[in-house]
Design a protein around this motif. Sequence first.
Motif: not given
Length: 575
Positions: A445-455
């Motif tokens: 993944i590159p810099t600036g990637t938005d990640i959702f950790i789905s709890v």
Amino acid sequence: MTLCCSSSHLHLLTVLDGNRFFGNRKGASGFGYLLSQKPTSFQSRISCKITSTEESKSQRTLLDNASNLLTDVLSGGRLGSMPTAEGAISDLFSRPLFFALYDWFLEHGSVYKLAFGPKAFVVVSDAIVAKHILRENAFSYDKGVLADILEPIMGKGLIPADLETWKQRRKVVAPGFHALFLEAMVRTFTDCSDRTMSKFEKLFENDNSDIEIELDLEAEFSSLALDIIGLGVFNYDFGSFTKESPVIKAVYGTLFEAEHRSTFYIPYWKLPFARWIVPRQKKFHSDLAVINNCLDELIKNAKETRQETDVEKLQQRDYANLKDASLLRFFVDMRGADVNDRQLRDDLMTMLIAGHETTAAVLTWAVFLLSQNPSKLKKAQEEVDSVLGRGGKITVDNLKKLEYIKLIVVESLRLYPQPPLLIRRSLKPDKLPGGYKGDKNGYSIPTGTDIFISVYNLHRSPYYWDRPNEFEPERFLIPYKNDSVEGWAGFDPSRSLGAMYPNEIISDFAFLPFGGGPRKCVGDQFALMESIVALSMLLQKFDVELRGSADAVEIVTGATIHTKNGLWCKIKRRI
């Protein structure tokens, strides 16, 4: 008190740690115009329909197809061969986003790319990948868009703070939640809960009713949580169960605006002069000024009576007899922690909003779940009667004996996590593990990637839990292992002996009720203890059942998971 690192996303669904507002109380105008969320019935929450890729494509609107094309053009190629779930903007108008994320998780796997509008997001529903992001490589990520949404309200408080500010403030805030403070807070939890229970009892007297009364328990739990956080954090008694002061109205107005911003797709409030032209923005800044003035006065009073000393001595004070045992007193008196009033205000505002959330949410859903499981409700009341009797008070010692109540609280947090998503943004290139059934080489993944950790996905994953959608508080007593999930150590209660509750260590990051890693919630024990106290005192005095069916309880989400019209229940005095 969720002072976690948790949270949400770019005006699709922000999960503010602790932002809670009930549209049916405190003069609110309701959630009717929040663009992204539509009420969802209980049944559709439990069994989300999985739509095939082809069927999904055939149902898309022109707006949906334009959104996905835009993603492909602007950022579609940045995440390589990662499985792709093409999002439908129309989903924002039909159901909470995290339900769609669950469907796509079952279809596309534990790590997938979500195409949504101008960019792509990575959705993580895997314990090993979550552990990599939250603990093993935590300082390669920050909160991303969450900070933009929360900064006008929380400033540089722990939740939205950049890493450097967070590191400095964590050293001051975390020691405040020491053992003697938490023990002293048990009395605060008990006193506030007792006031709420007395209010219920008076309603029976006023109505001359020996049968039952109807109450919106979600609203009552919200008032209770606000009173507790006011006294515990800055020694201020909101008294919200009996009155509605300008400060209380301003608090709820601010929470409402934060939730509005988290669910409105276009950040119009950033436009020039919006704060002076748009009525709701004028009201928001007016509410913020009321709260700031209140906090400034409290900070001023605390500093005028400052008794500076070392942190070790602060933690050894006689908190049981201390007139002001608040966290504000601790912060002001801590030697070497000199900080300007603005930073103190940001810390207090963060804890006010964060601390209001978990108790109100977990109590709401705990009662909702217990009302559908009479045998578990009876078991809980039997434990309360055994430990407290019918008129006994909760103390530090007997609180520890309310084991089944604690399991109910954590199981409620499993099924209804607050927040349902954690968000991170990569500060530098990284390589995520492939996750269960994913690419064994992982995903760059590159810099600036938005990640959702789905709890929500983790907590209801069929790979980590047996019968994941069932309400089974007892599950936390039993080890569980899925050998097909390579690298996952399983759920083992003996892994972290002495832990106050089943946590991310015991579950190897399959259970994240308060986040995990360095930016985990610092107020987790505070939140858990107040929830145990309040639920126990309710069950000690009253029988509770829903007014109507469970299907009638509709869910809406903005910042958190809550009901559309409150949790209306029939309560009866226990004979």
